[in-house]
Design a protein around this motif. Structure first.
Motif, PDB file in Angstrom:
ATOM      1  N   GLN A  52       0.834  -1.205   0.000  1.00 32.28           N
ATOM      2  CA  GLN A  52       0.000   0.000   0.000  1.00 32.28           C
ATOM      3  C   GLN A  52       0.869   1.254   0.000  1.00 32.28           C
ATOM      4  O   GLN A  52       0.475   2.300  -0.507  1.00 32.28           O
ATOM      5  CB  GLN A  52      -0.931  -0.003   1.218  1.00 32.28           C
ATOM      6  N   PRO A  67      -3.774   5.168  -0.827  1.00 34.79           N
ATOM      7  CA  PRO A  67      -3.911   3.908  -0.101  1.00 34.79           C
ATOM      8  C   PRO A  67      -5.153   3.884   0.777  1.00 34.79           C
ATOM      9  O   PRO A  67      -5.701   4.935   1.136  1.00 34.79           O
ATOM     10  CB  PRO A  67      -2.634   3.858   0.754  1.00 34.79           C
ATOM     11  N   LYS A  88      -8.962  -0.964   5.127  1.00 37.58           N
ATOM     12  CA  LYS A  88      -8.149  -2.143   4.794  1.00 37.58           C
ATOM     13  C   LYS A  88      -8.664  -3.371   5.549  1.00 37.58           C
ATOM     14  O   LYS A  88      -8.748  -4.470   4.988  1.00 37.58           O
ATOM     15  CB  LYS A  88      -6.694  -1.860   5.116  1.00 37.58           C
TER      16      LYS A  88
END
Length: 321
Positions: free
Chosen positions: A298, A308, A314
């Motif tokens: 990332q 990112p 995430k």
């Protein structure tokens, strides 16, 4: 008799070989680790970073190979749903019918589509100061309200606006159209295939106007716009000028920061997505996606014109695996 002995001996060797061979399941070999080929196609927006990710993955897992091609988000989703590839690269929202056919999305990054015009436009300075509002862009790309640049603003040159759009089923076009309240099919202009082709068409025509993915507009080394291209600012509040809080187009870092902090509107900011088939979530594909979502991978994104995912986003994507 010798022939029979030879046949029996060969069968015994085969049985011994098969029984001793390591088992490979879902791209994982008990002795060699991850093995096999991952085939990928789709969005031009994701293609450059996926090539970089694949090279790093092969350093860790040398028995894995990749076949990667760019052809637009429409090709990526079509290929993965027809089992022609393992991963489709998609740079737009998935349609309900695609989800019902088994599309399984995992977001891996963010970026944005930006309006672009020729850097040698006779009113370059004025366009950078005033930008165009969402309604003005609708007038250009959807309603054909403005035929001449001066129809938008009498201070602009009295010359035709040469509008360029994508001819292929593209995430960039779908995202830009969504910002304008339309579908890609509703965009008016000269159709050009692919992001590189559209960028080149705008470079070639001083009066051109179009749109591109961020990483096809900026030089990744200098962080400035590529030669011949300029980013068209969006006049978000429609007051006829680019205010200080709307002015983040000078360099790549400034623009990606605006995307990350939601100062650049969404759409045309968007998620970039790996799509796999829900019935094809193998160990190998899951390992590659986890690798892509790793902090180090990332970390490549900002330097290459992407944004990112934060830790919370995430984790949401990792939980899907």
């Amino acid at each position: 008799m010798p022939v029979r002995k030879y046949v029996i001996h060969s069968i015994l060797l085969l049985l011994i070989t098969v029984s001793c061979a390591p088992k490979v399941k879902e791209g994982y070999d008990e002795e060699k680790g991850f093995v096999g080929t991952i085939s990928i196609s789709g969005a031009f927006a994701l293609y450059p970073i996926v090539v970089l990710w694949s090279e790093d993955f092969k350093k860790v897992h040398p028995n894995v190979r990749f076949n990667i091609s760019a052809g637009g988000a429409g090709k990526g989703i079509s290929d993965v749903l027809s089992n022609m590839v393992d991963i489709g690269l998609v740079s737009r929202d998935l349609h309900p019918q695609e989800l019902s056919r088994g599309a399984f999305p995992v977001n891996v990054a963010k970026d944005a589509v930006v309006g672009t015009f020729n850097a040698n436009h006779p009113n370059h300075g004025l366009l950078m100061q005033r930008g165009l509002s969402q309604q003005e862009l609708i007038g250009v790309f959807v309603k054909n309200k403005y035929r001449l640049w001066s129809d938008i603003d009498p201070r602009l040159v009295r010359e035709p606006i040469e509008v360029y759009v994508r001819s292929d089923a593209a995430g960039a076009a779908e995202t830009w159209a969504k910002f304008l309240g339309e579908r890609q099919e509703g965009l008016k202009g000269i159709g050009i295939f692919g992001d590189p082709g559209l960028a080149q068409a705008i470079k070639d025509k001083p009066l051109a106007l179009g749109f591109n993915n961020i990483n096809y507009v900026f030089d990744l080394k200098t962080k400035k716009t590529a030669s011949g291209l300029a980013v068209l600012p969006i006049d978000v509040n429609g007051n006829g000028q680019v205010d200080a809080n709307e002015n983040f187009y000078d360099n790549l870092d400034s623009l990606t920061s605006a995307v990350a902090t939601n100062r650049y509107p969404s759409p045309p900011a968007r998620d970039l997505t790996f799509v796999i088939h829900k019935d094809k979530k193998t160990k190998l594909l899951a390992e590659f996606i986890r690798f892509v979502l790793d902090k180090q991978q990332q970390g490549y994104l900002l330097d290459n014109g992407y944004v990112p995912l934060n830790d919370e986003l995430k984790q949401i994507e990792l939980n899907k695996l």
